[in-house]
Design an enzyme around this catalytic site. Structure first.
Site, short mmCIF file in Angstrom:
data_model
loop_
_atom_site.label_atom_id
_atom_site.label_comp_id
_atom_site.label_asym_id
_atom_site.label_seq_id
_atom_site.Cartn_x
_atom_site.Cartn_y
_atom_site.Cartn_z
N ASN A 8 0.86 -1.18 0.00
CA ASN A 8 0.00 0.00 0.00
C ASN A 8 0.90 1.23 0.00
OD1 ASN A 8 -1.79 2.04 0.50
ND2 ASN A 8 -2.39 1.36 2.55
N TRP A 9 1.01 1.87 -1.16
CA TRP A 9 1.92 3.01 -1.27
C TRP A 9 1.35 4.24 -0.56
CZ3 TRP A 9 4.13 3.28 -6.99
CH2 TRP A 9 4.75 2.05 -7.29
N SER A 205 3.90 -2.10 10.24
CA SER A 205 5.36 -2.15 10.40
C SER A 205 5.97 -3.50 10.02
CB SER A 205 5.75 -1.75 11.83
OG SER A 205 5.30 -0.43 12.12
P1 13P Z 1 3.34 0.42 7.59
O1 13P Z 1 3.85 -0.88 6.97
O2 13P Z 1 4.08 1.62 7.08
O3 13P Z 1 3.29 0.33 9.08
O4 13P Z 1 1.85 0.60 7.07
C1 13P Z 1 0.94 -0.44 7.22
C2 13P Z 1 -0.28 -0.10 6.49
O5 13P Z 1 -1.05 0.75 6.91
C3 13P Z 1 -0.55 -0.80 5.22
O6 13P Z 1 -1.84 -0.60 4.79
#
Ligand code: 13P
Length: 244
Positions: A8-9, A205
């Site tokens: 998800n960019w 994360s």
């Molecule tokens: P992160 O991997 O940056 O924590 O984001 C997770 C996310 O919200 C994917 O949709």
């Protein structure tokens, strides 16, 4: 069931970035044991779909409107995503629930619209830190599942604890195991046997360094990756940790 690693960019990526991130995924996806998906911002979907055409990497959007077309300034329909080269769409992300006040009922309507346009929906659920501290995570996530998934749902669910998104904090394996089992049981109650076939992604994360342990937790059907999906090498590093 093959695991799905979805990137998800979010609101990141100009045209140069899109080529730099998506380009290496073509050769990099060869021989992977998982399914791979990238969800760029709307403006980069056509570019990314052209880069990845004919490859094993699918392309998705990050939201869609409930209607197919009409007077909805600034919105994008599921049919438009499909037309641009997307075959998936992320719906009900916690950032949309928070930034745009999206409700479970709206997310369910969007899910129906996505399916009607032949897009596979990824419906996101997850509790805030305060809700977890109060021990309300099952009530919150259970309510989101009941409210957001239409009858006969055959897409993907993503569990993303809000406190783990972009914070570098990940849920412990035990927390992920407990929540994914709870989601599985809820899906089976809601959808019958079909609830066993819904992939349940973990998000929050996820990095190459923690991917193998998170992806080995029972009922984890893949990962929804934010920050680490913006670098092809990191995203592919997570994909290599996935299992068939
Ligand atoms: P992160 O991997 O940056 O924590 O984001 C997770 C996310 O919200 C994917 O949709």
């Amino acid at each position: 069931m093959r695991q799905l690693i979805a990137g998800n960019w979010k609101m990141n990526g100009l045209s140069g970035d899109a080529a730099a991130i998506a380009g290496p995924l073509r050769p990099g996806s060869d021989g992977l044991a998982c399914d791979l998906l990238v969800c760029p911002p709307f403006t980069q979907i056509v570019t990314v779909a052209n880069i990845l055409v004919g490859s094993a990497v699918a392309v998705g959007g990050q939201d869609c409107h409930v209607n197919e077309k009409g007077a909805h300034t600034g919105d994008i329909s599921a049919a438009m995503l499909r037309d641009a080269g997307a075959s998936w769409v992320i719906l009900g992300h916690s950032e949309r629930r928070a930034d745009h006040g999206e409700t479970d009922a709206l997310i369910q309507a969007k899910t129906r619209a996505a399916v009607a346009a032949s897009l596979t929906p990824i419906v996101c659920v997850g509790e805030t830190e305060a809700q977890r501290v109060a021990g309300q995570q099952n009530t919150v996530v259970g309510g989101q599942l009941t409210g957001s998934l239409p009858p006969g749902f055959a897409g993907v669910v993503a569990y993303e604890p809000v406190w783990a998104i972009g914070t570098g904090k990940t849920a412990t394996e035990a927390d992920v195991a407990a929540m994914h089992l709870f989601i599985r049981e809820t899906l089976v109650r809601q959808l019958g046997d079909a609830g066993n076939s819904v992939r349940i992604l973990y998000g929050g994360s996820v990095r190459p360094a923690n991917a193998a342990s998170l992806l080995s937790v029972p009922h984890v059907g893949g990962a929804l990756v934010g920050g680490a999906s913006l670098k092809a090498e990191e995203f592919l590093g997570i994909a290599k940790a996935a299992k068939a």
